[in-house]
Design an enzyme around this catalytic site. Sequence first.
Site, mmCIF file in Angstrom:
data_model
loop_
_atom_site.group_PDB
_atom_site.id
_atom_site.type_symbol
_atom_site.label_atom_id
_atom_site.label_comp_id
_atom_site.label_asym_id
_atom_site.label_seq_id
_atom_site.Cartn_x
_atom_site.Cartn_y
_atom_site.Cartn_z
ATOM 1 N N SER A 145 -46.964 33.587 -21.120
ATOM 2 C CA SER A 145 -48.396 33.796 -21.302
ATOM 3 C C SER A 145 -48.930 32.887 -22.411
ATOM 4 O O SER A 145 -48.764 31.674 -22.362
ATOM 5 C CB SER A 145 -48.667 35.276 -21.568
ATOM 6 O OG SER A 145 -50.045 35.579 -21.455
ATOM 7 N N ASP A 238 -51.324 37.075 -10.342
ATOM 8 C CA ASP A 238 -51.757 36.855 -11.723
ATOM 9 C C ASP A 238 -52.974 35.933 -11.775
ATOM 10 O O ASP A 238 -52.904 34.807 -11.276
ATOM 11 C CB ASP A 238 -50.592 36.244 -12.497
ATOM 12 C CG ASP A 238 -50.901 35.924 -13.944
ATOM 13 O OD1 ASP A 238 -51.959 36.359 -14.438
ATOM 14 O OD2 ASP A 238 -50.069 35.242 -14.572
ATOM 15 N N HIS A 268 -48.569 39.260 -13.624
ATOM 16 C CA HIS A 268 -48.422 38.510 -14.867
ATOM 17 C C HIS A 268 -47.273 39.054 -15.697
ATOM 18 O O HIS A 268 -47.182 40.259 -15.949
ATOM 19 C CB HIS A 268 -49.722 38.609 -15.666
ATOM 20 C CG HIS A 268 -49.716 37.828 -16.946
ATOM 21 N ND1 HIS A 268 -49.792 36.455 -16.984
ATOM 22 C CD2 HIS A 268 -49.646 38.235 -18.250
ATOM 23 C CE1 HIS A 268 -49.782 36.044 -18.238
ATOM 24 N NE2 HIS A 268 -49.679 37.096 -19.019
#
Length: 313
Positions: A145, A238, A268
Amino acid sequence: MNIDKRVIRAGLRSSRPLFASPRVPVGGKRLMVEMVTGAARPPRGTRFERDTIAGVPVVRVRPPHTTGGTLIYLHGGGYALGSAKGYRGLVAHLAAAAGTTAVIPDYSRSPEARYPVALEEMVAVYSRLLDDGLDPGTTVIAGDSAGGGLTLALATALRDRGIAAPAALGLISPWADLAIDVDRARPVRRDPLILPSMTADWAPRYAGDHDPRSPGISPVYGDMTGLPPMVMHTAGDDPICVDADKIEAAVAAAAGILRHRRFDDLWHDFHLQVSILAEAREAVTDLGAALRQHILTTDSDPIHPDTAKVASA
Protein backbone atom coordinates in the site's frame (compact mmCIF):
# COMPACT_ATOMS: atom_id res chain seq x y z
CA MET A 1 -6.15 -22.34 10.17
CA ASN A 2 -8.28 -21.57 7.13
CA ILE A 3 -11.27 -19.22 6.96
CA ASP A 4 -13.37 -18.91 3.85
CA LYS A 5 -12.62 -15.68 2.01
CA ARG A 6 -16.32 -14.82 2.01
CA VAL A 7 -16.26 -14.74 5.81
CA ILE A 8 -13.13 -12.56 5.87
CA ARG A 9 -14.67 -10.25 3.27
CA ALA A 10 -17.78 -9.85 5.42
CA GLY A 11 -15.68 -9.08 8.48
CA LEU A 12 -13.70 -6.40 6.68
CA ARG A 13 -16.87 -4.86 5.30
CA SER A 14 -18.41 -4.70 8.77
CA SER A 15 -15.47 -2.65 10.03
CA ARG A 16 -15.53 -0.19 7.13
CA PRO A 17 -18.01 2.30 8.62
CA LEU A 18 -15.76 2.94 11.61
CA PHE A 19 -12.62 2.93 9.49
CA ALA A 20 -14.12 5.47 7.09
CA SER A 21 -15.81 7.68 9.68
CA PRO A 22 -14.38 11.20 10.06
CA ARG A 23 -15.55 11.09 13.68
CA VAL A 24 -13.04 8.36 14.59
CA PRO A 25 -9.70 10.06 15.40
CA VAL A 26 -6.46 8.90 13.84
CA GLY A 27 -5.45 7.25 17.11
CA GLY A 28 -8.57 5.10 17.04
CA LYS A 29 -7.96 4.11 13.44
CA ARG A 30 -4.37 3.20 14.26
CA LEU A 31 -5.65 0.81 16.91
CA MET A 32 -8.04 -0.73 14.38
CA VAL A 33 -5.23 -1.26 11.89
CA GLU A 34 -3.10 -2.85 14.62
CA MET A 35 -5.89 -5.40 15.13
CA VAL A 36 -6.12 -6.16 11.40
CA THR A 37 -2.37 -6.44 10.85
CA GLY A 38 -1.82 -8.27 14.12
CA ALA A 39 -4.00 -11.14 12.88
CA ALA A 40 -0.95 -12.34 10.94
CA ARG A 41 0.80 -14.67 13.36
CA PRO A 42 4.54 -15.24 12.75
CA PRO A 43 5.99 -18.69 12.07
CA ARG A 44 6.87 -20.58 15.23
CA GLY A 45 10.41 -19.85 16.41
CA THR A 46 10.64 -16.35 14.88
CA ARG A 47 12.62 -13.89 17.02
CA PHE A 48 12.07 -10.13 17.15
CA GLU A 49 14.40 -7.40 18.38
CA ARG A 50 13.79 -3.68 18.83
CA ASP A 51 16.55 -1.43 17.54
CA THR A 52 17.21 2.09 16.26
CA ILE A 53 18.88 2.83 12.93
CA ALA A 54 19.74 6.41 11.91
CA GLY A 55 17.41 7.64 14.64
CA VAL A 56 14.45 5.59 13.36
CA PRO A 57 12.97 2.82 15.54
CA VAL A 58 12.95 -0.55 13.78
CA VAL A 59 11.96 -4.14 14.46
CA ARG A 60 14.47 -6.78 13.37
CA VAL A 61 12.88 -10.08 12.34
CA ARG A 62 14.77 -13.36 12.48
CA PRO A 63 12.84 -16.37 11.12
CA PRO A 64 13.91 -19.78 12.42
CA HIS A 65 15.53 -20.82 9.13
CA THR A 66 17.34 -18.37 6.85
CA THR A 67 19.65 -18.81 3.87
CA GLY A 68 21.10 -15.30 3.75
CA GLY A 69 20.12 -11.82 2.68
CA THR A 70 18.05 -9.01 4.15
CA LEU A 71 14.50 -7.82 3.55
CA ILE A 72 13.75 -4.19 4.37
CA TYR A 73 9.97 -3.90 4.68
CA LEU A 74 8.04 -0.61 4.57
CA HIS A 75 4.60 -1.05 6.09
CA GLY A 76 1.35 0.29 4.71
CA GLY A 77 -1.40 2.35 6.28
CA GLY A 78 -1.99 5.42 4.11
CA TYR A 79 1.19 7.03 5.52
CA ALA A 80 -0.88 7.64 8.68
CA LEU A 81 -1.56 4.18 10.12
CA GLY A 82 0.30 0.90 10.53
CA SER A 83 3.45 0.14 12.52
CA ALA A 84 6.49 -2.10 12.61
CA LYS A 85 5.02 -4.03 15.55
CA GLY A 86 1.70 -4.59 13.81
CA TYR A 87 3.40 -5.88 10.66
CA ARG A 88 5.70 -8.35 12.40
CA GLY A 89 3.62 -11.38 11.45
CA LEU A 90 3.30 -10.67 7.74
CA VAL A 91 6.95 -9.70 7.42
CA ALA A 92 8.06 -12.82 9.29
CA HIS A 93 6.17 -15.00 6.80
CA LEU A 94 7.57 -13.08 3.82
CA ALA A 95 11.12 -13.19 5.17
CA ALA A 96 10.81 -16.92 5.84
CA ALA A 97 9.61 -17.45 2.26
CA ALA A 98 12.54 -15.41 0.96
CA GLY A 99 15.05 -17.07 3.30
CA THR A 100 16.15 -13.71 4.73
CA THR A 101 16.15 -11.78 7.95
CA ALA A 102 14.14 -8.55 7.92
CA VAL A 103 14.12 -4.98 9.16
CA ILE A 104 10.83 -3.07 9.58
CA PRO A 105 11.33 0.68 10.09
CA ASP A 106 8.77 2.67 12.10
CA TYR A 107 8.89 5.70 9.80
CA SER A 108 7.17 8.91 10.86
CA ARG A 109 3.48 9.08 9.94
CA SER A 110 1.09 11.82 8.95
CA PRO A 111 -0.49 14.07 10.01
CA GLU A 112 2.34 14.54 12.55
CA ALA A 113 4.94 14.26 9.75
CA ARG A 114 4.31 15.04 6.10
CA TYR A 115 6.30 14.44 2.93
CA PRO A 116 9.29 14.20 2.62
CA VAL A 117 9.97 13.16 6.23
CA ALA A 118 9.28 9.42 5.82
CA LEU A 119 11.22 9.25 2.55
CA GLU A 120 14.27 10.99 4.01
CA GLU A 121 14.15 8.69 7.03
CA MET A 122 14.19 5.64 4.76
CA VAL A 123 17.13 6.98 2.76
CA ALA A 124 18.95 7.51 6.06
CA VAL A 125 18.10 4.01 7.36
CA TYR A 126 19.22 2.30 4.15
CA SER A 127 22.40 4.38 3.95
CA ARG A 128 23.30 3.59 7.56
CA LEU A 129 22.76 -0.12 6.94
CA LEU A 130 25.13 0.10 3.97
CA ASP A 131 27.69 1.90 6.13
CA ASP A 132 27.34 -0.91 8.68
CA GLY A 133 28.17 -3.53 6.06
CA LEU A 134 24.84 -4.41 4.44
CA ASP A 135 25.39 -5.96 0.99
CA PRO A 136 22.95 -4.32 -1.46
CA GLY A 137 23.30 -7.32 -3.78
CA THR A 138 21.66 -9.58 -1.19
CA THR A 139 19.10 -7.02 -0.02
CA VAL A 140 15.52 -6.53 -1.19
CA ILE A 141 13.13 -3.73 -0.26
CA ALA A 142 9.40 -4.41 -0.17
CA GLY A 143 6.25 -2.72 1.03
CA ASP A 144 2.49 -2.76 0.81
CA SER A 145 0.00 0.00 0.00
CA ALA A 146 1.62 3.30 1.07
CA GLY A 147 4.73 1.28 1.91
CA GLY A 148 4.76 0.03 -1.68
CA GLY A 149 4.66 3.58 -2.97
CA LEU A 150 7.37 4.54 -0.50
CA THR A 151 9.46 1.60 -1.72
CA LEU A 152 9.32 2.95 -5.28
CA ALA A 153 10.03 6.50 -4.12
CA LEU A 154 12.99 5.26 -2.07
CA ALA A 155 14.44 3.33 -5.01
CA THR A 156 14.18 6.44 -7.18
CA ALA A 157 15.85 8.59 -4.50
CA LEU A 158 18.69 6.09 -4.12
CA ARG A 159 19.29 6.08 -7.87
CA ASP A 160 19.23 9.87 -8.10
CA ARG A 161 21.67 10.20 -5.21
CA GLY A 162 24.10 7.59 -6.50
CA ILE A 163 23.48 5.17 -3.62
CA ALA A 164 23.85 1.44 -4.36
CA ALA A 165 20.53 -0.13 -5.25
CA PRO A 166 19.05 -3.27 -3.67
CA ALA A 167 18.73 -6.46 -5.69
CA ALA A 168 14.96 -6.17 -6.16
CA LEU A 169 11.76 -4.46 -5.04
CA GLY A 170 8.59 -6.15 -3.82
CA LEU A 171 5.30 -4.29 -4.18
CA ILE A 172 2.01 -5.39 -2.59
CA SER A 173 -1.03 -3.33 -3.64
CA PRO A 174 1.22 -0.27 -4.08
CA TRP A 175 -0.36 3.15 -3.55
CA ALA A 176 1.73 5.06 -6.07
CA ASP A 177 -0.58 7.77 -7.46
CA LEU A 178 -1.78 10.12 -4.74
CA ALA A 179 -2.57 12.81 -7.29
CA ILE A 180 -5.79 11.12 -8.42
CA ASP A 181 -6.84 10.95 -4.77
CA VAL A 182 -6.15 14.65 -4.24
CA ASP A 183 -8.30 15.19 -7.35
CA ARG A 184 -10.90 12.73 -5.98
CA ALA A 185 -10.79 10.80 -9.26
CA ARG A 186 -10.05 7.25 -8.07
CA PRO A 187 -12.55 4.69 -9.44
CA VAL A 188 -14.74 2.57 -7.18
CA ARG A 189 -14.16 -1.20 -7.00
CA ARG A 190 -15.60 -4.07 -4.94
CA ASP A 191 -13.06 -3.87 -2.12
CA PRO A 192 -14.72 -4.71 1.23
CA LEU A 193 -12.69 -2.16 3.20
CA ILE A 194 -10.98 0.49 1.06
CA LEU A 195 -13.09 3.28 -0.47
CA PRO A 196 -11.78 6.06 -2.72
CA SER A 197 -13.06 8.55 -0.14
CA MET A 198 -10.49 7.17 2.32
CA THR A 199 -7.51 7.63 0.02
CA ALA A 200 -8.87 11.07 -0.88
CA ASP A 201 -8.58 11.97 2.83
CA TRP A 202 -5.15 10.43 3.39
CA ALA A 203 -3.38 11.76 0.28
CA PRO A 204 -3.45 15.52 1.00
CA ARG A 205 -2.49 14.93 4.63
CA TYR A 206 0.72 13.28 3.48
CA ALA A 207 1.46 15.54 0.50
CA GLY A 208 0.89 18.76 2.43
CA ASP A 209 1.83 21.78 0.31
CA HIS A 210 3.85 19.72 -2.18
CA ASP A 211 2.71 18.86 -5.69
CA PRO A 212 1.03 15.44 -5.39
CA ARG A 213 2.47 14.57 -8.82
CA SER A 214 6.00 14.82 -7.47
CA PRO A 215 7.66 11.41 -8.03
CA GLY A 216 8.61 11.33 -4.35
CA ILE A 217 4.89 11.32 -3.50
CA SER A 218 3.43 9.61 -6.58
CA PRO A 219 6.19 7.49 -8.16
CA VAL A 220 4.05 6.64 -11.20
CA TYR A 221 4.93 10.09 -12.55
CA GLY A 222 8.66 9.54 -12.24
CA ASP A 223 11.33 8.07 -14.51
CA MET A 224 11.87 4.42 -13.62
CA THR A 225 15.01 4.01 -15.70
CA GLY A 226 17.67 2.05 -13.85
CA LEU A 227 15.49 0.89 -10.97
CA PRO A 228 15.96 -2.63 -9.59
CA PRO A 229 13.82 -5.53 -10.84
CA MET A 230 10.31 -5.49 -9.36
CA VAL A 231 7.85 -8.14 -8.26
CA MET A 232 4.31 -6.79 -7.83
CA HIS A 233 1.11 -8.29 -6.46
CA THR A 234 -2.28 -6.61 -6.80
CA ALA A 235 -5.93 -7.55 -6.21
CA GLY A 236 -8.74 -7.16 -8.70
CA ASP A 237 -11.27 -5.71 -6.26
CA ASP A 238 -8.87 -3.07 -4.93
CA PRO A 239 -9.48 0.53 -6.09
CA ILE A 240 -5.74 1.15 -5.70
CA CYS A 241 -4.94 -1.56 -8.28
CA VAL A 242 -5.26 1.04 -11.06
CA ASP A 243 -1.90 2.42 -9.88
CA ALA A 244 -0.32 -0.87 -10.93
CA ASP A 245 -1.28 -0.26 -14.55
CA LYS A 246 0.61 3.04 -14.44
CA ILE A 247 3.61 1.35 -12.83
CA GLU A 248 3.59 -1.25 -15.62
CA ALA A 249 3.54 1.48 -18.26
CA ALA A 250 6.35 3.43 -16.59
CA VAL A 251 8.54 0.35 -16.17
CA ALA A 252 7.93 -0.67 -19.78
CA ALA A 253 8.88 2.82 -20.98
CA ALA A 254 12.12 2.51 -19.00
CA ALA A 255 12.85 -1.02 -20.34
CA GLY A 256 12.73 -2.26 -16.77
CA ILE A 257 12.03 -5.61 -15.15
CA LEU A 258 8.60 -6.23 -13.65
CA ARG A 259 6.72 -9.41 -12.80
CA HIS A 260 3.12 -8.52 -12.00
CA ARG A 261 0.61 -10.98 -10.61
CA ARG A 262 -3.00 -9.83 -10.15
CA PHE A 263 -5.36 -11.84 -7.94
CA ASP A 264 -8.97 -11.62 -9.07
CA ASP A 265 -11.81 -11.53 -6.53
CA LEU A 266 -9.50 -10.47 -3.71
CA TRP A 267 -9.04 -7.20 -1.90
CA HIS A 268 -6.44 -4.60 -0.99
CA ASP A 269 -3.57 -6.04 1.06
CA PHE A 270 -5.15 -9.50 1.37
CA HIS A 271 -1.63 -10.76 2.14
CA LEU A 272 -2.24 -9.52 5.69
CA GLN A 273 -4.56 -12.52 6.19
CA VAL A 274 -1.64 -14.91 5.69
CA SER A 275 -2.50 -16.83 8.88
CA ILE A 276 -6.14 -17.49 7.99
CA LEU A 277 -6.53 -17.28 4.19
CA ALA A 278 -5.09 -19.94 1.87
CA GLU A 279 -4.82 -17.49 -1.03
CA ALA A 280 -2.78 -15.12 1.13
CA ARG A 281 -0.35 -17.86 2.19
CA GLU A 282 0.19 -18.88 -1.42
CA ALA A 283 0.73 -15.26 -2.46
CA VAL A 284 3.25 -14.56 0.31
CA THR A 285 5.13 -17.75 -0.53
CA ASP A 286 5.17 -16.78 -4.22
CA LEU A 287 6.39 -13.25 -3.51
CA GLY A 288 9.10 -14.44 -1.15
CA ALA A 289 10.36 -17.02 -3.63
CA ALA A 290 10.44 -14.44 -6.43
CA LEU A 291 12.42 -11.98 -4.32
CA ARG A 292 14.79 -14.76 -3.29
CA GLN A 293 15.44 -15.57 -6.93
CA HIS A 294 16.64 -12.02 -7.56
CA ILE A 295 19.07 -12.31 -4.65
CA LEU A 296 20.41 -15.56 -6.09
CA THR A 297 20.57 -14.08 -9.60
CA THR A 298 22.55 -11.12 -8.30
CA ASP A 299 25.07 -13.53 -6.82
CA SER A 300 25.54 -15.47 -10.07
CA ASP A 301 24.16 -13.96 -13.28
CA PRO A 302 23.04 -10.33 -12.99
CA ILE A 303 19.98 -9.22 -14.94
CA HIS A 304 20.49 -5.98 -16.80
CA PRO A 305 17.59 -3.54 -17.32
CA ASP A 306 18.20 -3.29 -21.05
CA THR A 307 17.35 -6.99 -21.47
CA ALA A 308 14.28 -6.92 -19.24
CA LYS A 309 10.63 -7.55 -19.98
CA VAL A 310 7.44 -6.56 -18.24
CA ALA A 311 5.40 -9.68 -17.53
CA SER A 312 1.94 -10.19 -16.10
CA ALA A 313 0.80 -13.43 -14.57
